[in-house]
Write a protein that holds these residues in place. Structure first.
Motif, PDB file in Angstrom:
ATOM      1  N   MET A   1       0.841  -1.194   0.000  1.00  0.00           N
ATOM      2  CA  MET A   1       0.000   0.000   0.000  1.00  0.00           C
ATOM      3  C   MET A   1       0.875   1.241   0.000  1.00  0.00           C
ATOM      4  O   MET A   1       1.871   1.305   0.722  1.00  0.00           O
ATOM      5  N   LEU A   2       0.497   2.220  -0.829  1.00  0.00           N
ATOM      6  CA  LEU A   2       1.187   3.505  -0.833  1.00  0.00           C
ATOM      7  C   LEU A   2       0.567   4.376   0.259  1.00  0.00           C
ATOM      8  O   LEU A   2      -0.630   4.668   0.230  1.00  0.00           O
ATOM      9  N   VAL A  20     -12.657  14.073  -2.426  1.00  0.00           N
ATOM     10  CA  VAL A  20     -12.464  13.678  -3.828  1.00  0.00           C
ATOM     11  C   VAL A  20     -11.553  12.455  -3.911  1.00  0.00           C
ATOM     12  O   VAL A  20     -11.815  11.509  -4.670  1.00  0.00           O
ATOM     13  N   LEU A  21     -10.479  12.433  -3.123  1.00  0.00           N
ATOM     14  CA  LEU A  21      -9.578  11.276  -3.120  1.00  0.00           C
ATOM     15  C   LEU A  21     -10.319  10.016  -2.666  1.00  0.00           C
ATOM     16  O   LEU A  21     -10.077   8.920  -3.188  1.00  0.00           O
ATOM     17  N   ALA A  22     -11.237  10.160  -1.711  1.00  0.00           N
ATOM     18  CA  ALA A  22     -12.044   9.016  -1.275  1.00  0.00           C
ATOM     19  C   ALA A  22     -12.946   8.530  -2.405  1.00  0.00           C
ATOM     20  O   ALA A  22     -13.081   7.320  -2.628  1.00  0.00           O
ATOM     21  N   GLU A  23     -13.544   9.471  -3.133  1.00  0.00           N
ATOM     22  CA  GLU A  23     -14.380   9.102  -4.285  1.00  0.00           C
ATOM     23  C   GLU A  23     -13.576   8.318  -5.323  1.00  0.00           C
ATOM     24  O   GLU A  23     -14.088   7.407  -5.965  1.00  0.00           O
ATOM     25  N   LEU A  24     -12.320   8.680  -5.463  1.00  0.00           N
ATOM     26  CA  LEU A  24     -11.466   8.035  -6.460  1.00  0.00           C
ATOM     27  C   LEU A  24     -10.960   6.664  -6.000  1.00  0.00           C
ATOM     28  O   LEU A  24     -10.323   5.954  -6.777  1.00  0.00           O
ATOM     29  N   GLY A  25     -11.221   6.302  -4.749  1.00  0.00           N
ATOM     30  CA  GLY A  25     -10.878   4.964  -4.283  1.00  0.00           C
ATOM     31  C   GLY A  25      -9.794   4.888  -3.232  1.00  0.00           C
ATOM     32  O   GLY A  25      -9.424   3.786  -2.798  1.00  0.00           O
ATOM     33  N   CYS A  26      -9.279   6.019  -2.787  1.00  0.00           N
ATOM     34  CA  CYS A  26      -8.268   6.001  -1.728  1.00  0.00           C
ATOM     35  C   CYS A  26      -8.920   5.674  -0.378  1.00  0.00           C
ATOM     36  O   CYS A  26     -10.085   5.987  -0.144  1.00  0.00           O
ATOM     37  N   VAL A  27      -8.155   5.040   0.490  1.00  0.00           N
ATOM     38  CA  VAL A  27      -8.579   4.813   1.865  1.00  0.00           C
ATOM     39  C   VAL A  27      -8.131   6.035   2.664  1.00  0.00           C
ATOM     40  O   VAL A  27      -6.944   6.336   2.715  1.00  0.00           O
ATOM     41  N   VAL A  28      -9.073   6.758   3.249  1.00  0.00           N
ATOM     42  CA  VAL A  28      -8.720   8.036   3.877  1.00  0.00           C
ATOM     43  C   VAL A  28      -8.953   8.000   5.380  1.00  0.00           C
ATOM     44  O   VAL A  28      -9.904   7.376   5.868  1.00  0.00           O
ATOM     45  N   PHE A  29      -8.074   8.673   6.105  1.00  0.00           N
ATOM     46  CA  PHE A  29      -8.179   8.815   7.551  1.00  0.00           C
ATOM     47  C   PHE A  29      -7.975  10.281   7.898  1.00  0.00           C
ATOM     48  O   PHE A  29      -7.041  10.911   7.413  1.00  0.00           O
ATOM     49  N   LEU A  99      -3.645   2.009   9.667  1.00  0.00           N
ATOM     50  CA  LEU A  99      -2.970   1.758   8.393  1.00  0.00           C
ATOM     51  C   LEU A  99      -2.674   0.277   8.201  1.00  0.00           C
ATOM     52  O   LEU A  99      -2.799  -0.255   7.094  1.00  0.00           O
ATOM     53  N   LYS A 100      -2.300  -0.393   9.273  1.00  0.00           N
ATOM     54  CA  LYS A 100      -2.020  -1.826   9.185  1.00  0.00           C
ATOM     55  C   LYS A 100      -3.289  -2.589   8.812  1.00  0.00           C
ATOM     56  O   LYS A 100      -3.263  -3.507   7.973  1.00  0.00           O
ATOM     57  N   GLU A 101      -4.421  -2.188   9.405  1.00  0.00           N
ATOM     58  CA  GLU A 101      -5.695  -2.818   9.074  1.00  0.00           C
ATOM     59  C   GLU A 101      -6.072  -2.562   7.610  1.00  0.00           C
ATOM     60  O   GLU A 101      -6.539  -3.463   6.907  1.00  0.00           O
ATOM     61  N   ALA A 102      -5.860  -1.329   7.149  1.00  0.00           N
ATOM     62  CA  ALA A 102      -6.202  -0.970   5.767  1.00  0.00           C
ATOM     63  C   ALA A 102      -5.350  -1.750   4.780  1.00  0.00           C
ATOM     64  O   ALA A 102      -5.849  -2.223   3.742  1.00  0.00           O
ATOM     65  N   GLU A 103      -4.065  -1.905   5.083  1.00  0.00           N
ATOM     66  CA  GLU A 103      -3.175  -2.622   4.167  1.00  0.00           C
ATOM     67  C   GLU A 103      -3.546  -4.099   4.088  1.00  0.00           C
ATOM     68  O   GLU A 103      -3.432  -4.712   3.026  1.00  0.00           O
ATOM     69  N   ALA A 104      -4.006  -4.667   5.196  1.00  0.00           N
ATOM     70  CA  ALA A 104      -4.434  -6.061   5.189  1.00  0.00           C
ATOM     71  C   ALA A 104      -5.643  -6.252   4.272  1.00  0.00           C
ATOM     72  O   ALA A 104      -5.778  -7.270   3.590  1.00  0.00           O
ATOM     73  N   ARG A 105      -6.537  -5.251   4.242  1.00  0.00           N
ATOM     74  CA  ARG A 105      -7.736  -5.323   3.405  1.00  0.00           C
ATOM     75  C   ARG A 105      -7.428  -5.010   1.947  1.00  0.00           C
ATOM     76  O   ARG A 105      -8.043  -5.569   1.038  1.00  0.00           O
TER      77      ARG A 105
END
Length: 205
Positions: A1-2, A20-29, A99-105
């Motif tokens: 994951m970047l 907008v980044l979330a709409e484009l598919g990024c995981v945002v926090f 971030l660790k949880e997001a990368e696992a998904r």
């Protein structure tokens, strides 16, 4: 994951850029939301903040009332430093867990952490890339006055209390200027997102 950091001074339009980044598919926090969570009653930051700043920062529900805490720290650089010393380590710890949880998904995805003080705290060094969001100062002050119902003097004080956009931009891998219309800003976000996709692909190789 970047893993991408996103920052900018107060009232420069970070929330719209992140949406907008979330709409484009990024995981945002949102680091502000993470900060809220680590300041909840029962968590370590809560007890330290009450000890440092007193019961006067609490609302009727015994939650930390940021409208009471804000004037204290914005008016005094030393109190602001103590706030950051208490909250930032807990925020980073919680971000790392998320971030660790997001990368696992989504191991080949792009994560965005939005934090106003990422450069000041040194937290930006943890990320693969850094986006700095900014707008011209007059637009920034006008947005802050409208959003927070502040006088111009109070808005200028809050802007002056933070690192300037010009200084933040020196750290940027990518910049997004939000001074224009929503449509113009959206196009700038899309252009940066395409660059991030290339960065992610390069990292995965």
């Amino acid at each position: 994951m970047l893993n991408v950091g996103l920052t900018g001074s107060i009232a420069v339009g970070k929330s719209f850029v992140v949406s907008v980044l979330a709409e484009l598919g990024c995981v945002v926090f949102d680091a502000d939301q993470v900060a809220h969570s680590v300041m909840e009653p029962g968590r370590a930051a809560y007890f330290d903040l009450v000890k440092e700043f007193g019961d006067g920062i609490l609302g009727a529900d015994r939650q930390i009332d940021r409208s009471r805490l804000g004037p204290i720290v914005f008016a005094d650089a030393e109190r602001r430093r103590r706030l950051n010393e208490i909250v930032h380590p807990r925020v980073i710890e919680e971000q790392n867990r998320l971030l660790k949880e997001a990368e696992a998904r989504q191991p080949d995805g792009i994560s965005i952490i939005d934090a106003a003080l990422m450069i000041e705290s040194g937290g930006y060094k943890r990320f693969d890339k850094l986006i700095v969001v900014y707008c011209d100062r007059e637009t920034q002050i006008a947005r802050l006055m409208k959003r927070n119902l502040l006088t111009r003097e109070d808005a200028e004080q809050r802007v002056a209390a933070q690192m300037s956009s010009e200084e933040k931009r020196r750290y940027a891998d990518y910049e997004i200027d939000t001074s224009g219309t929503f449509a113009e800003t959206r196009q700038r976000v899309i252009a940066v997102y395409r660059q991030l996709l290339r960065d992610q692909q390069a990292k995965a190789q």
